[in-house]
Design a protein around this motif. Structure first.
Motif, mmCIF file in Angstrom:
data_model
loop_
_atom_site.group_PDB
_atom_site.id
_atom_site.type_symbol
_atom_site.label_atom_id
_atom_site.label_comp_id
_atom_site.label_asym_id
_atom_site.label_seq_id
_atom_site.Cartn_x
_atom_site.Cartn_y
_atom_site.Cartn_z
ATOM 1 N N GLU A 1 41.513 55.736 36.844
ATOM 2 C CA GLU A 1 40.635 55.473 35.709
ATOM 3 C C GLU A 1 40.515 53.982 35.404
ATOM 4 N N ASN A 2 41.468 53.183 35.901
ATOM 5 C CA ASN A 2 41.418 51.726 35.687
ATOM 6 C C ASN A 2 40.595 51.002 36.743
ATOM 7 N N PHE A 3 40.169 51.729 37.790
ATOM 8 C CA PHE A 3 39.513 51.077 38.921
ATOM 9 C C PHE A 3 38.252 51.861 39.284
ATOM 10 N N GLY A 4 37.088 51.355 38.892
ATOM 11 C CA GLY A 4 35.840 52.064 39.121
ATOM 12 C C GLY A 4 35.231 51.725 40.460
ATOM 13 N N ARG A 5 34.263 52.542 40.856
ATOM 14 C CA ARG A 5 33.586 52.323 42.128
ATOM 15 C C ARG A 5 32.596 51.160 42.075
ATOM 16 N N ALA A 6 32.162 50.781 40.892
ATOM 17 C CA ALA A 6 31.322 49.595 40.722
ATOM 18 C C ALA A 6 30.031 49.693 41.514
ATOM 19 N N GLY A 7 29.149 50.613 41.089
ATOM 20 C CA GLY A 7 27.895 50.815 41.794
ATOM 21 C C GLY A 7 27.022 49.590 41.882
ATOM 22 N N ASP A 8 27.165 48.669 40.917
ATOM 23 C CA ASP A 8 26.365 47.445 40.955
ATOM 24 C C ASP A 8 27.146 46.282 41.558
ATOM 25 N N GLY A 9 28.343 46.553 42.060
ATOM 26 C CA GLY A 9 29.176 45.485 42.588
ATOM 27 C C GLY A 9 28.663 44.966 43.918
ATOM 28 N N PRO A 10 29.321 43.927 44.441
ATOM 29 C CA PRO A 10 28.819 43.264 45.643
ATOM 30 C C PRO A 10 28.903 44.110 46.901
ATOM 31 N N PHE A 11 29.753 45.132 46.934
ATOM 32 C CA PHE A 11 29.844 45.968 48.129
ATOM 33 C C PHE A 11 29.045 47.257 47.985
ATOM 34 N N VAL B 1 44.541 33.282 49.578
ATOM 35 C CA VAL B 1 44.209 32.875 50.940
ATOM 36 C C VAL B 1 43.028 31.919 50.823
ATOM 37 N N PRO B 2 43.188 30.655 51.222
ATOM 38 C CA PRO B 2 42.169 29.641 50.916
ATOM 39 C C PRO B 2 40.860 29.851 51.661
ATOM 40 N N LEU B 3 39.792 29.245 51.101
ATOM 41 C CA LEU B 3 38.440 29.384 51.620
ATOM 42 C C LEU B 3 38.341 28.985 53.081
ATOM 43 N N TRP B 4 38.984 27.882 53.443
ATOM 44 C CA TRP B 4 38.865 27.387 54.812
ATOM 45 C C TRP B 4 39.455 28.357 55.816
ATOM 46 N N HIS B 5 40.343 29.245 55.356
ATOM 47 C CA HIS B 5 40.948 30.226 56.255
ATOM 48 C C HIS B 5 40.128 31.517 56.309
ATOM 49 N N VAL B 6 39.536 31.883 55.170
ATOM 50 C CA VAL B 6 38.839 33.169 55.085
ATOM 51 C C VAL B 6 37.520 33.153 55.843
ATOM 52 N N LEU B 7 36.648 32.204 55.523
ATOM 53 C CA LEU B 7 35.286 32.247 56.056
ATOM 54 C C LEU B 7 35.210 32.101 57.572
ATOM 55 N N VAL C 1 29.096 38.659 53.314
ATOM 56 C CA VAL C 1 28.932 37.612 52.287
ATOM 57 C C VAL C 1 28.489 38.285 50.990
ATOM 58 N N PRO C 2 29.391 39.050 50.377
ATOM 59 C CA PRO C 2 29.020 39.903 49.256
ATOM 60 C C PRO C 2 28.662 39.159 47.980
ATOM 61 N N ASN D 1 39.792 33.839 48.924
ATOM 62 C CA ASN D 1 38.915 32.833 48.333
ATOM 63 C C ASN D 1 37.621 32.765 49.133
ATOM 64 N N LEU D 2 36.549 33.302 48.560
ATOM 65 C CA LEU D 2 35.218 33.226 49.174
ATOM 66 C C LEU D 2 34.289 32.388 48.309
ATOM 67 N N GLY D 3 34.834 31.321 47.744
ATOM 68 C CA GLY D 3 34.041 30.469 46.869
ATOM 69 C C GLY D 3 33.925 31.091 45.498
ATOM 70 N N SER D 4 32.688 31.425 45.094
ATOM 71 C CA SER D 4 32.474 32.003 43.770
ATOM 72 C C SER D 4 32.939 33.454 43.697
ATOM 73 N N PHE D 5 33.170 34.081 44.839
ATOM 74 C CA PHE D 5 33.605 35.476 44.895
ATOM 75 C C PHE D 5 35.023 35.520 45.437
ATOM 76 N N ARG D 6 35.964 36.063 44.642
ATOM 77 C CA ARG D 6 37.373 36.042 45.023
ATOM 78 C C ARG D 6 38.002 37.425 44.819
ATOM 79 N N PRO D 7 37.781 38.327 45.751
ATOM 80 C CA PRO D 7 38.341 39.672 45.603
ATOM 81 C C PRO D 7 39.834 39.697 45.878
ATOM 82 N N TYR D 8 40.495 40.694 45.335
ATOM 83 C CA TYR D 8 41.915 40.940 45.615
ATOM 84 C C TYR D 8 42.013 41.922 46.780
#
Length: 461
Positions: A73-83, A17-23, A194-195, A49-56
């Motif tokens: 086990e393949n998908f962690g909570r990511a305590g240091d992640g953007p959210f 989903v392109p940047l111009w549509h998301v933001l 804006v994570p 597509n959020l520019g440098s940040f592109r989550p699925y």
């Protein structure tokens, strides 16, 4: 518009989903934008597509089950992640994190929230809720409207602080903590939207966040410290944490006990307080639902005081709550980070990528729900539940990180609803539904006022 990228004979790249549509969509109306992304994904894993940040974005129930449950086990909570990163500054390592600290906290706290233990506590909780609800008699008789969100916070704190914290935290202190947590939930909105902005860069809301964390610690840290001396004899949450040990036999340190105490105050209160605020306007807008709910409560409870023995018979009440939390899941976002490269739904996911899993989106998609915008508790009739994928409805998450307080929410919310509707007849002056606010936890942006009058001239015994 979604742009396809395919690769033959292997897992393909996700459509984007392109940047111009998301933001612009997120800036104008985040809820509508997210639902729109979910509809356009059509069940596929797509990339925002959020520019440098592109989550699925993951919306299909079968894919959600893989992420939260079968292949967690393949998908962690990511305590240091953007959210998770912004909220980790409040909750730290413990029950709301991942890894060894989470594993220790989960093992220590889970026995307090088994269905058997919660049900054993319902007698005391029912008495406390009935007494707390009865305090609305004065405004009801005087014809004064009440702020039902504030009343629910008072009622829930009275019950939870007594049952799970042995009154170590007073109701007034608990309300101070909840007020600070509300400030935190809204202060992180800029970072949630804006994570990709690093935590090291100042953002609007940062000062509010720091002030609120300080207020929470001023209330809770002294209570945590003083509880240590008597922890050997208590079965409340703080005593249990002080007695707990890590996998290698070490006692939890003060920081982790503090972290888990802060987290458990939030976990045991905010879902009931926030979700029920939406109930009353929906009942005003759906008189047939309101009449059926009132009829069930009148038949089951009659003139009695609401008790745990009534709860198994309040089947339609439970369906109403399910529909309410379908529309308004407080834990509206469950971000995950890919621990190792993996394929999901035929899409190649690289190590370190962020996945967005959202019950708010999946539970409102036409692909999985007929007329999803309509408030219809009959969706949760047993035969219709059996016909749906189990992860089409996951307001409390799933798998190893499923919310400990799920069973507590349903029993406590049934008690509150049954007490209010057996004791009062109510009217909501405005038919407008409160606006959803995508904070750290989903909440109403507007106050909801109720006009109450006693259902029985002499009150309820």
């Amino acid at each position: 518009m979604v742009t396809p990228h395919t690769a033959p004979n292997r897992a393909r790249r996700a459509r984007s989903v392109p940047l111009w549509h998301v933001l612009p969509g997120l800036a104008r109306d985040p809820v509508r934008a997210l639902l729109g992304f979910g509809e356009r994904a059509a069940g596929e894993v797509v990339r925002l597509n959020l520019g440098s940040f592109r989550p699925y974005l993951v919306t299909d129930p079968a894919h959600v089950q893989q992420v939260l449950g079968d292949r967690a086990e393949n998908f962690g909570r990511a305590g240091d992640g953007p959210f998770w990163g912004p909220l980790r500054r409040l909750f730290g390592d413990g029950i709301l994190s991942d890894g060894p600290a989470w594993s220790d906290s989960r093992r220590i706290l889970q026995p307090l929230f088994t269905a058997r233990r919660v049900e054993a506590m319902m007698g005391g909780i029912a008495e406390t809720i009935a007494d707390a609800v009865a305090e609305m008699d004065a405004p009801a008789r005087a014809g004064r409207p009440v702020d039902i969100g504030a009343e629910q916070a008072r009622i829930v704190c009275r019950a939870i602080m007594k049952a799970f914290f042995a009154d170590r935290i007073s109701v007034s202190d608990a309300l101070r903590v909840i007020e600070a947590q509300d400030a935190i939930a809204t202060s992180v909105i800029p970072r949630v939207l804006v994570p990709f902005v690093p935590l090291s860069l100042p953002m609007p809301g940062d000062r509010t966040f720091r002030d609120a964390v300080r207020r929470i610690d001023e209330v809770l840290v002294p209570i945590v410290r003083s509880a240590r001396a008597t922890a050997a004899h208590g079965d409340d949450i703080i005593s249990t944490l002080w007695r707990g040990t890590t996998d290698d036999g070490r006692p939890l340190d003060e920081q982790q006990v503090r972290n888990d105490t802060v987290a458990m105050v939030a976990v045991t209160t905010e879902t009931t307080i926030n979700v029920l605020t939406w109930l009353w306007p929906h009942l005003e807008r759906s008189p047939e639902v309101a009449a059926r709910l009132q009829e069930e409560i009148d038949q089951v409870v009659g003139g009695d005081r609401v008790g745990p023995e009534h709860l198994p018979q309040l089947r339609y009440t439970r369906m109403v709550l399910d529909e309410l939390i379908r529309l308004y899941p407080v834990a509206w976002l469950a971000p995950r980070q890919v621990v190792r490269s993996v394929s999901l739904g035929g899409v190649e996911l690289e190590e370190g990528a962020t996945l967005l899993v959202s019950p708010l989106i999946t539970q409102r998609l036409e692909r999985y729900w007929e007329r999803p915008e309509v408030f219809d508790p009959d969706r949760f009739a047993p035969d219709r539940v059996r016909a749906r994928h189990r992860y089409a409805f996951f307001p409390f998450g799933g798998g190893p990180h499923q919310c400990l307080g799920m069973h507590l929410f349903y029993l406590e919310a049934q008690l509150i609803v049954a007490n209010v509707l057996s004791r009062y007849r109510l009217r909501v002056p405005s038919l407008r539904l409160p606006t959803m606010q995508l904070a750290a936890a989903l909440r109403t942006k507007d106050r909801v006022e109720l006009e109450l009058r006693p259902a029985h001239p002499a009150g309820v015994a």
